[in-house]
Design a protein around this motif. Sequence first.
Motif, PDB file in Angstrom:
ATOM      1  N   THR A  68      96.667 -26.423  46.219  1.00 31.04           N
ATOM      2  CA  THR A  68      96.343 -27.816  46.512  1.00 31.04           C
ATOM      3  C   THR A  68      96.211 -28.034  48.015  1.00 31.04           C
ATOM      4  O   THR A  68      96.740 -27.267  48.819  1.00 31.04           O
ATOM      5  CB  THR A  68      97.424 -28.767  45.969  1.00 31.04           C
ATOM      6  N   THR A  69      95.500 -29.075  48.396  1.00 35.91           N
ATOM      7  CA  THR A  69      95.367 -29.425  49.806  1.00 35.91           C
ATOM      8  C   THR A  69      96.036 -30.768  50.059  1.00 35.91           C
ATOM      9  O   THR A  69      96.116 -31.614  49.168  1.00 35.91           O
ATOM     10  CB  THR A  69      93.890 -29.492  50.234  1.00 35.91           C
ATOM     11  N   HIS A  70      96.519 -30.942  51.272  1.00 37.59           N
ATOM     12  CA  HIS A  70      97.204 -32.167  51.673  1.00 37.59           C
ATOM     13  C   HIS A  70      96.782 -32.498  53.098  1.00 37.59           C
ATOM     14  O   HIS A  70      96.416 -31.609  53.861  1.00 37.59           O
ATOM     15  CB  HIS A  70      98.725 -31.981  51.611  1.00 37.59           C
ATOM     16  N   PRO A  71      96.876 -33.758  53.505  1.00 33.65           N
ATOM     17  CA  PRO A  71      96.523 -34.118  54.879  1.00 33.65           C
ATOM     18  C   PRO A  71      97.471 -33.459  55.886  1.00 33.65           C
ATOM     19  O   PRO A  71      98.656 -33.259  55.606  1.00 33.65           O
ATOM     20  CB  PRO A  71      96.680 -35.638  54.927  1.00 33.65           C
ATOM     21  N   ALA A  72      96.963 -33.132  57.068  1.00 33.62           N
ATOM     22  CA  ALA A  72      97.754 -32.465  58.104  1.00 33.62           C
ATOM     23  C   ALA A  72      99.027 -33.224  58.481  1.00 33.62           C
ATOM     24  O   ALA A  72     100.058 -32.592  58.714  1.00 33.62           O
ATOM     25  CB  ALA A  72      96.896 -32.216  59.331  1.00 33.62           C
ATOM     26  N   PRO A  73      99.016 -34.564  58.559  1.00 35.99           N
ATOM     27  CA  PRO A  73     100.273 -35.252  58.927  1.00 35.99           C
ATOM     28  C   PRO A  73     101.401 -35.057  57.916  1.00 35.99           C
ATOM     29  O   PRO A  73     102.547 -35.342  58.213  1.00 35.99           O
ATOM     30  CB  PRO A  73      99.880 -36.727  59.007  1.00 35.99           C
ATOM     31  N   CYS A  74     101.076 -34.569  56.727  1.00 37.27           N
ATOM     32  CA  CYS A  74     102.096 -34.356  55.699  1.00 37.27           C
ATOM     33  C   CYS A  74     102.778 -32.994  55.825  1.00 37.27           C
ATOM     34  O   CYS A  74     103.700 -32.690  55.075  1.00 37.27           O
ATOM     35  CB  CYS A  74     101.465 -34.460  54.312  1.00 37.27           C
ATOM     36  N   ALA A  75     102.328 -32.156  56.744  1.00 39.80           N
ATOM     37  CA  ALA A  75     102.880 -30.812  56.901  1.00 39.80           C
ATOM     38  C   ALA A  75     104.345 -30.883  57.296  1.00 39.80           C
ATOM     39  O   ALA A  75     104.753 -31.716  58.096  1.00 39.80           O
ATOM     40  CB  ALA A  75     102.090 -30.042  57.949  1.00 39.80           C
ATOM     41  N   THR A 158     112.815 -19.886  55.343  1.00 36.61           N
ATOM     42  CA  THR A 158     111.959 -20.937  55.907  1.00 36.61           C
ATOM     43  C   THR A 158     110.922 -21.283  54.853  1.00 36.61           C
ATOM     44  O   THR A 158     110.292 -20.408  54.275  1.00 36.61           O
ATOM     45  CB  THR A 158     111.260 -20.459  57.191  1.00 36.61           C
ATOM     46  N   ALA A 159     110.749 -22.575  54.639  1.00 34.53           N
ATOM     47  CA  ALA A 159     109.753 -23.059  53.681  1.00 34.53           C
ATOM     48  C   ALA A 159     108.772 -23.970  54.437  1.00 34.53           C
ATOM     49  O   ALA A 159     109.193 -24.859  55.175  1.00 34.53           O
ATOM     50  CB  ALA A 159     110.414 -23.816  52.544  1.00 34.53           C
ATOM     51  N   THR A 160     107.504 -23.708  54.277  1.00 38.26           N
ATOM     52  CA  THR A 160     106.468 -24.555  54.895  1.00 38.26           C
ATOM     53  C   THR A 160     105.633 -25.148  53.782  1.00 38.26           C
ATOM     54  O   THR A 160     105.202 -24.448  52.872  1.00 38.26           O
ATOM     55  CB  THR A 160     105.579 -23.755  55.867  1.00 38.26           C
ATOM     56  N   GLY A 161     105.440 -26.437  53.858  1.00 41.69           N
ATOM     57  CA  GLY A 161     104.690 -27.115  52.808  1.00 41.69           C
ATOM     58  C   GLY A 161     104.317 -28.527  53.239  1.00 41.69           C
ATOM     59  O   GLY A 161     104.140 -28.803  54.420  1.00 41.69           O
ATOM     60  N   PHE A 162     104.261 -29.408  52.263  1.00 41.41           N
ATOM     61  CA  PHE A 162     103.811 -30.786  52.522  1.00 41.41           C
ATOM     62  C   PHE A 162     104.773 -31.772  51.866  1.00 41.41           C
ATOM     63  O   PHE A 162     105.237 -31.543  50.749  1.00 41.41           O
ATOM     64  CB  PHE A 162     102.398 -30.986  51.989  1.00 41.41           C
ATOM     65  N   ASN A 163     105.053 -32.877  52.569  1.00 44.54           N
ATOM     66  CA  ASN A 163     105.992 -33.867  52.024  1.00 44.54           C
ATOM     67  C   ASN A 163     105.319 -35.188  51.661  1.00 44.54           C
ATOM     68  O   ASN A 163     105.978 -36.183  51.469  1.00 44.54           O
ATOM     69  CB  ASN A 163     107.168 -34.086  52.970  1.00 44.54           C
ATOM     70  N   CYS A 164     103.976 -35.208  51.614  1.00 36.56           N
ATOM     71  CA  CYS A 164     103.232 -36.363  51.110  1.00 36.56           C
ATOM     72  C   CYS A 164     101.881 -35.883  50.615  1.00 36.56           C
ATOM     73  O   CYS A 164     101.452 -34.774  50.911  1.00 36.56           O
ATOM     74  CB  CYS A 164     103.099 -37.461  52.177  1.00 36.56           C
TER      75      CYS A 164
END
Length: 165
Positions: A68-75, A158-164
Amino acid sequence: MNFSFLLSSGINAEYGDLFNSSPSSSLEVKEKTFCSLLLTMLLVIILLLVAVPTVAVDFKALSTFDGTTHPAPCAAVCTGVTSGNDWKKWDAADYMYTYVYITGCNFVAPPTVTATLYGNIYPSTPPPAIITGDIRANYFSVYIKGHDTYRYRRLMWTATGFNCN
């Protein structure tokens, strides 16, 4: 504003002729100049306080675990270390596993997880392969071989993902 009280407190000696005891109209002009200077300094400080924390790290996710893709500010990046006492023996030969709960990271989709063990490794004991298993938005599992050797090791992750979305 009336700064005439400053004249008697010795401020005029520190700021030179800014508070010169000249005629009232000249003093009022200098008071306005002083107020304007203070206001400008205050605005500069406020701008610095607002601008500096908003400088963002350039985070790019080229691909995600679930596609899935998410907006950059949600990173978001979230990291942690386990206690070392949470490993469980798995039925397979000399394997163990643990679940790491990452609910506090507030991911909306499964993140990309990187994990490693903390502790001394001796030449006679090669480091184990670390396998991340079931990765969800609120937890992930890790499997390693070497229950007797590594059962009290702490896991750094370490976990990298999106929160919105």
